[in-house]
Design an enzyme around this catalytic site. Structure first.
Site, PDB file in Angstrom:
ATOM      1  N   ASN A  71      18.190  25.360  24.340  1.00 24.90           N
ATOM      2  CA  ASN A  71      18.577  25.311  22.925  1.00 24.90           C
ATOM      3  C   ASN A  71      17.554  24.558  22.065  1.00 24.90           C
ATOM      4  O   ASN A  71      17.541  24.711  20.844  1.00 24.90           O
ATOM      5  CB  ASN A  71      19.965  24.682  22.782  1.00 24.90           C
ATOM      6  CG  ASN A  71      21.044  25.531  23.443  1.00 24.90           C
ATOM      7  OD1 ASN A  71      20.788  26.666  23.851  1.00 24.90           O
ATOM      8  ND2 ASN A  71      22.245  25.000  23.567  1.00 24.90           N
ATOM      9  N   HIS A 122      35.220  14.986   6.720  1.00 20.63           N
ATOM     10  CA  HIS A 122      35.279  16.068   7.720  1.00 20.63           C
ATOM     11  C   HIS A 122      35.797  17.379   7.108  1.00 20.63           C
ATOM     12  O   HIS A 122      35.304  18.461   7.420  1.00 20.63           O
ATOM     13  CB  HIS A 122      36.171  15.623   8.884  1.00 20.63           C
ATOM     14  CG  HIS A 122      35.889  16.323  10.168  1.00 20.63           C
ATOM     15  ND1 HIS A 122      35.977  15.711  11.388  1.00 20.63           N
ATOM     16  CD2 HIS A 122      35.517  17.594  10.426  1.00 20.63           C
ATOM     17  CE1 HIS A 122      35.675  16.584  12.343  1.00 20.63           C
ATOM     18  NE2 HIS A 122      35.402  17.734  11.783  1.00 20.63           N
ATOM     19  N   LYS A 175      32.086  11.591  11.112  1.00 20.77           N
ATOM     20  CA  LYS A 175      32.897  12.176  10.031  1.00 20.77           C
ATOM     21  C   LYS A 175      34.279  11.532  10.021  1.00 20.77           C
ATOM     22  O   LYS A 175      34.826  11.228  11.094  1.00 20.77           O
ATOM     23  CB  LYS A 175      33.080  13.687  10.254  1.00 20.77           C
ATOM     24  CG  LYS A 175      31.863  14.398  10.771  1.00 20.77           C
ATOM     25  CD  LYS A 175      32.078  15.898  10.919  1.00 20.77           C
ATOM     26  CE  LYS A 175      30.953  16.532  11.706  1.00 20.77           C
ATOM     27  NZ  LYS A 175      31.039  16.379  13.167  1.00 20.77           N
ATOM     28  N   ASP A 186      25.596  14.703  16.529  1.00 26.90           N
ATOM     29  CA  ASP A 186      26.720  14.915  15.616  1.00 26.90           C
ATOM     30  C   ASP A 186      28.031  14.581  16.324  1.00 26.90           C
ATOM     31  O   ASP A 186      28.366  15.184  17.342  1.00 26.90           O
ATOM     32  CB  ASP A 186      26.754  16.394  15.188  1.00 26.90           C
ATOM     33  CG  ASP A 186      27.886  16.667  14.213  1.00 26.90           C
ATOM     34  OD1 ASP A 186      27.708  16.399  13.018  1.00 26.90           O
ATOM     35  OD2 ASP A 186      28.969  17.126  14.649  1.00 26.90           O
ATOM     36  N   TYR A 201      36.695  13.497  17.309  1.00 29.31           N
ATOM     37  CA  TYR A 201      36.266  14.033  18.611  1.00 29.31           C
ATOM     38  C   TYR A 201      36.607  13.090  19.775  1.00 29.31           C
ATOM     39  O   TYR A 201      36.466  13.466  20.934  1.00 29.31           O
ATOM     40  CB  TYR A 201      34.746  14.312  18.641  1.00 29.31           C
ATOM     41  CG  TYR A 201      34.240  15.320  17.643  1.00 29.31           C
ATOM     42  CD1 TYR A 201      35.102  16.095  16.879  1.00 29.31           C
ATOM     43  CD2 TYR A 201      32.876  15.502  17.452  1.00 29.31           C
ATOM     44  CE1 TYR A 201      34.620  17.007  15.949  1.00 29.31           C
ATOM     45  CE2 TYR A 201      32.387  16.419  16.534  1.00 29.31           C
ATOM     46  CZ  TYR A 201      33.267  17.161  15.780  1.00 29.31           C
ATOM     47  OH  TYR A 201      32.780  18.063  14.868  1.00 29.31           O
TER      48      TYR A 201
HETATM   49  N1  LIG Z   1      32.535  19.839  10.729  1.00 27.75           N
HETATM   50  C1  LIG Z   1      33.390  20.553  11.429  1.00 27.75           C
HETATM   51  O1  LIG Z   1      34.548  20.798  11.021  1.00 27.75           O
HETATM   52  C2  LIG Z   1      32.950  21.122  12.742  1.00 27.75           C
HETATM   53  C3  LIG Z   1      33.689  22.174  13.339  1.00 27.75           C
HETATM   54  C4  LIG Z   1      33.231  22.711  14.534  1.00 27.75           C
HETATM   55  C5  LIG Z   1      32.079  22.197  15.139  1.00 27.75           C
HETATM   56  N2  LIG Z   1      31.398  21.157  14.565  1.00 27.75           N
HETATM   57  C6  LIG Z   1      30.192  20.564  15.205  1.00 27.75           C
HETATM   58  O2  LIG Z   1      29.293  21.605  15.549  1.00 27.75           O
HETATM   59  C7  LIG Z   1      29.013  21.546  16.947  1.00 27.75           C
HETATM   60  C8  LIG Z   1      28.712  22.919  17.509  1.00 27.75           C
HETATM   61  O3  LIG Z   1      29.770  23.827  17.281  1.00 27.75           O
HETATM   62  P1  LIG Z   1      30.741  24.329  18.456  1.00 27.75           P
HETATM   63  O4  LIG Z   1      30.832  23.275  19.490  1.00 27.75           O
HETATM   64  O5  LIG Z   1      31.992  24.797  17.785  1.00 27.75           O
HETATM   65  O6  LIG Z   1      30.053  25.666  19.016  1.00 27.75           O
HETATM   66  P2  LIG Z   1      28.586  26.167  19.391  1.00 27.75           P
HETATM   67  O7  LIG Z   1      27.614  25.078  19.477  1.00 27.75           O
HETATM   68  O8  LIG Z   1      28.298  27.350  18.520  1.00 27.75           O
HETATM   69  O9  LIG Z   1      28.845  26.762  20.862  1.00 27.75           O
HETATM   70  C9  LIG Z   1      29.184  25.942  21.942  1.00 27.75           C
HETATM   71  C10 LIG Z   1      29.497  26.849  23.145  1.00 27.75           C
HETATM   72  O10 LIG Z   1      28.325  27.596  23.491  1.00 27.75           O
HETATM   73  C11 LIG Z   1      28.018  27.412  24.878  1.00 27.75           C
HETATM   74  N3  LIG Z   1      26.548  27.326  24.968  1.00 27.75           N
HETATM   75  C12 LIG Z   1      25.740  26.314  24.568  1.00 27.75           C
HETATM   76  N4  LIG Z   1      24.444  26.608  24.770  1.00 27.75           N
HETATM   77  C13 LIG Z   1      24.422  27.838  25.334  1.00 27.75           C
HETATM   78  C14 LIG Z   1      23.380  28.687  25.795  1.00 27.75           C
HETATM   79  N5  LIG Z   1      22.103  28.315  25.714  1.00 27.75           N
HETATM   80  N6  LIG Z   1      23.722  29.898  26.316  1.00 27.75           N
HETATM   81  C15 LIG Z   1      25.009  30.273  26.392  1.00 27.75           C
HETATM   82  N7  LIG Z   1      26.056  29.517  25.986  1.00 27.75           N
HETATM   83  C16 LIG Z   1      25.758  28.307  25.457  1.00 27.75           C
HETATM   84  C17 LIG Z   1      28.705  26.127  25.276  1.00 27.75           C
HETATM   85  O11 LIG Z   1      29.135  26.203  26.598  1.00 27.75           O
HETATM   86  P3  LIG Z   1      28.594  25.185  27.729  1.00 27.75           P
HETATM   87  O12 LIG Z   1      29.145  23.831  27.385  1.00 27.75           O
HETATM   88  O13 LIG Z   1      29.174  25.777  28.974  1.00 27.75           O
HETATM   89  O14 LIG Z   1      27.096  25.232  27.674  1.00 27.75           O
HETATM   90  C18 LIG Z   1      29.936  26.119  24.356  1.00 27.75           C
HETATM   91  O15 LIG Z   1      30.999  26.860  24.939  1.00 27.75           O
HETATM   92  C19 LIG Z   1      30.275  20.887  17.527  1.00 27.75           C
HETATM   93  O16 LIG Z   1      30.102  20.451  18.836  1.00 27.75           O
HETATM   94  C20 LIG Z   1      30.509  19.809  16.497  1.00 27.75           C
HETATM   95  O17 LIG Z   1      29.593  18.727  16.698  1.00 27.75           O
HETATM   96  C21 LIG Z   1      31.803  20.642  13.358  1.00 27.75           C
END
Ligand SMILES: NC(=O)c1ccc[n+]([C@@H]2O[C@H](COP(=O)([O-])OP(=O)(O)OC[C@H]3O[C@@H](n4cnc5c(N)ncnc54)[C@H](OP(=O)(O)O)[C@@H]3O)[C@@H](O)[C@H]2O)c1
Length: 273
Positions: free
Chosen positions: A246, A115, A82, A52, A57
């Site tokens: 994960n 987006h 997006k 994704d 980004y």
């Molecule tokens: N459409 C939209 O508007 C929108 C908005 C937000 C996000 N997104 C998409 O969704 C994806 C995921 O959401 P997100 O990046 O906001 O947050 P997330 O995936 O919920 O969390 C990411 C965080 O969790 C940590 N993490 C990952 N695996 C872990 C594990 N096994 N144990 C402990 N901590 C862990 C990562 O740190 P480390 O890097 O240190 O592992 C990072 O700080 C984004 O990257 C993006 O592609 C889309």
């Protein structure tokens, strides 16, 4: 309603309006440069088949590099990007999408999303430019992101092409039941972003206790809770060692009482904990 299916290659996927979306994807927000290319490459080598990204980004070039250096065949990977709302005017949308493809070095993406809904332009016009991108061969499937219940309903009503998903924030601390039900009613897949609450689920006692019974971490229990409801999850990590953690969410199941205990973590009114 979207069905849960398994691909021939064993990659669990959800099927929605002709799209097969792998249930596990790699989120890439905030991954940049060599870290991004390396994490994407490693994820694909480990078996991830869904990436994704977004024009916003600023990492599509590196996502494309990771894809090519992984050695995994292009057709075996589901790539989403997006378009940002400032590019929703027809000519701008076409230009922005072609620029995404040029950065990714792909002929088409598997899924192209709006987006966010535009605060300015009428939804019907925006949906039409998205449909045109699909008809022009720039995307195999199209969908939306961050759409509310009324926006999902209007988008489906005005769209001349199937909208296969809504991508929005979804994790156990957030009550998104109304939006999930609205998407299911329209046959759209739910793609859960921030599925591990930006890392916060790791410290939750209920998830950790359930995890201990399955020899899984709180993060794995959280991701399992979502995929067990046929939602696509796109957790992000910058650490190669966490990619395997994960991804190891398809070799155990949560019982009904465990699912209910996790559902009870959501605060009323949709507030994030
Ligand atoms: N459409 C939209 O508007 C929108 C908005 C937000 C996000 N997104 C998409 O969704 C994806 C995921 O959401 P997100 O990046 O906001 O947050 P997330 O995936 O919920 O969390 C990411 C965080 O969790 C940590 N993490 C990952 N695996 C872990 C594990 N096994 N144990 C402990 N901590 C862990 C990562 O740190 P480390 O890097 O240190 O592992 C990072 O700080 C984004 O990257 C993006 O592609 C889309």
């Amino acid at each position: 309603m979207a069905d849960m299916t398994t691909k021939n290659d064993g990659v669990p996927a959800v099927q929605a309006k002709g799209a097969r979306i792998p249930l596990l994807g790699l989120g890439t927000w905030d991954l940049r440069g060599r870290v991004c290319a390396r994490v994407v490459e490693q994820a694909l080598r480990l078996g991830y088949r869904h990436i994704d990204t977004a024009e916003m980004y600023d990492n599509e070039r590196e996502v494309g590099e990771g894809l090519r250096s992984s050695g995994v065949k292009r057709d075996d990977v589901f790539v989403t990007t997006k378009i940002w709302p400032t590019h929703f005017a027809p000519r701008e949308f076409d230009r922005a999408t072609r620029e995404c493809l040029a950065r990714l070095r792909l002929a088409e993406v598997d899924l192209l999303l709006l987006h966010w809904p535009s605060p300015r332009l009428p939804l019907a016009e925006t949906i039409e430019v998205l449909c045109k991108a699909k008809r022009d061969g720039l995307a195999r499937h199209i969908g939306v992101s961050n759409f509310s219940v009324p926006q999902v309903e209007e988008a489906v009503r005005v769209s001349s092409e199937p909208l296969v998903c809504n991508q929005f924030e979804c994790h156990p601390f957030l009550d998104q039941s109304a939006l999930i039900a609205a998407c299911q009613k329209q046959g759209m897949a739910v793609v859960a972003y921030s599925p591990i609450a930006r890392g916060r689920v790791r410290d939750n006692d209920v998830l950790a206790r359930i995890g201990a019974a399955h020899r899984k971490s709180a993060t794995q229990v959280c991701l399992r809770f979502l995929v067990q409801q046929h939602m696509v999850v796109i957790p992000r990590t910058s650490k190669v060692e966490r990619l395997s953690e994960n991804a190891a969410i398809f070799d155990f199941s949560l019982s009904e009482p465990e699912m209910a205990a996790i559902s009870a973590l959501a605060q009323p009114g949709g507030q994030s904990r």
